[in-house]
Design an enzyme around this catalytic site. Sequence first.
Site, PDB file in Angstrom:
ATOM      1  N   ASN A  12       0.820  -1.242   0.053  1.00 29.27           N
ATOM      2  CA  ASN A  12       0.120   0.218   0.073  1.00 29.27           C
ATOM      3  C   ASN A  12       0.884   1.250   0.129  1.00 29.27           C
ATOM      4  OD1 ASN A  12      -1.763   1.929   0.717  1.00 29.27           O
ATOM      5  ND2 ASN A  12      -2.712   1.214   2.453  1.00 29.27           N
TER       6      ASN A  12
ATOM      7  N   HIS B 248     -12.507   3.657   0.310  1.00 26.59           N
ATOM      8  CA  HIS B 248     -12.550   2.816   1.399  1.00 26.59           C
ATOM      9  C   HIS B 248     -13.143   1.400   0.868  1.00 26.59           C
ATOM     10  CE1 HIS B 248     -11.981   6.178   4.229  1.00 26.59           C
ATOM     11  NE2 HIS B 248     -10.888   5.725   4.132  1.00 26.59           N
TER      12      HIS B 248
ATOM     13  N   GLU C 177      -7.873  -4.181   5.367  1.00 29.68           N
ATOM     14  CA  GLU C 177      -7.796  -3.896   4.040  1.00 29.68           C
ATOM     15  C   GLU C 177      -6.854  -5.089   3.448  1.00 29.68           C
ATOM     16  OE1 GLU C 177      -7.275  -0.115   5.116  1.00 29.68           O
ATOM     17  OE2 GLU C 177      -8.906   0.777   3.830  1.00 29.68           O
TER      18      GLU C 177
ATOM     19  N   ARG D  74      -2.458  -2.222  -3.262  1.00 28.22           N
ATOM     20  CA  ARG D  74      -3.743  -1.238  -3.137  1.00 28.22           C
ATOM     21  C   ARG D  74      -3.865   0.095  -3.954  1.00 28.22           C
ATOM     22  NH1 ARG D  74      -5.623   2.032   2.345  1.00 28.22           N
ATOM     23  NH2 ARG D  74      -7.686   2.877   1.494  1.00 28.22           N
TER      24      ARG D  74
ATOM     25  N   ARG E  29      -8.883  16.319   6.621  1.00 27.20           N
ATOM     26  CA  ARG E  29      -9.806  16.615   5.160  1.00 27.20           C
ATOM     27  C   ARG E  29     -10.923  17.144   5.671  1.00 27.20           C
ATOM     28  NH1 ARG E  29      -9.386  10.937   2.408  1.00 27.20           N
ATOM     29  NH2 ARG E  29      -7.626  10.057   3.665  1.00 27.20           N
TER      30      ARG E  29
END
Length: 399
Positions: free
Chosen positions: A9, A183, A381, A95, A243
């Site tokens: 990732n 996600h 993940e 990813r 964010r």
Amino acid sequence: MIDSILVLNAGSSSIKFSVEAPAGAAAVRMLAVGQIEGIGNHVHFIAKDADGAVLAETRWADGDGPMDHDSALRVISEWLDGFLGDARVLAVGHRVVHGGLDFSGPVRIDAAVRAKLQELVPLAPLHQPHNLAPIDAVEARYPGVLQVACFDTSFHRGHAFAAEAFAIPLKYYEQGIRRYGFHGLSYEYVARRLREVAPDVALGRVVVAHLGNGASMCGLREGKSVESSMGFTALDGLAMGTRSGQIDPGVLLHLIGAAGMTVPEVTRMLYHDSGLKGLSGISSDMRDLERSDDPRAVRAIDYFIHAIQRQLGSLVASVGGLDALVFTAGIGENSAMVRRRVCEKMGWLGIVLDPAANEANAGVISAPGSPVKVLVVRTSEETMIGLHVLEALAEQAVA
Ligand code: AMP
């Protein structure tokens, strides 16, 4: 050691990785996890076993360590060679944030796919190039190894037009300006886990709150994504660590027009200086804010919770009711306070919390008999990517 799958990732200055061993036809077991961060600057490499014990760690002086993703990957693969001993790297899963309109599932990377992934860079210019950076380095290091791209957007493909479109001229929709949602690997993993831990609700009307440094929510029906709080980019929806989440686009027009900010300045503000960090002026980290009694920290948490409650109401409308609410990711899995406050205010939906189970971060935190089941599911993940790679390996063996 046994032949294993490497999961990567890669971000702008870090590569996170895990080593996943096949454990039967449809399961993987994590053997090690780690990251190399601060690439090009104060580089730090660490690898841990499944219990969190440190297997290896290196810190480089400023300017002395790996300067790019290629050399960072070399550090990982040299450690991995020692870790695996005689065992092999079976395949590598990446990813990748954006799969665009074409990729509604994981894909084996070949030259044509590699070129297509490159074409998607304009859709996620801040993330996609970094996600793709290790692919060539892996090919150089492990020639011919199976590489699989797993996307954050795929799980959300197939949303209805109304959930996917923006009400701007239709030509933009056709050009791919759509609400993609992100996600997805986390939601896919949670949807899968739900079938094991809560089969009574897993195929019902479910809202999952992925509350981490990045935060979003997803409405599921029959285990499939119906709507996401994130849109064209991973900026929309909930306020996050740094964010902004949802913002009136008119604010941006004002900042770029009348207030004279440049696009890079606004971009930086929205991605890095907003959310919990921007509102509190203290930290992007929920633990810091929970410990603080500064009124700005209190208000930042209030905003975060209010945004979750609004999204929950909205997603319940999308999925047509609510059988289960699931909390996941760093805040969702660990902050009893956030879960309690979200649930208390949303009691009218039929949520009855079990306070002791909530404080204990238990798997089921709703009271027995609560019309809506509330669960805490640890997301992974990496496991989801490992499982996708396992499927690709099985397909390769059949072909
Ligand atoms: P993630 O991006 O999933 O790793 O989540 C990171 C976020 O989880 C950060 O805001 C952390 O402060 C938060 N977090 C982790 N552990 C806890 C905890 N015990 N209590 C509250 N927040 C936590």
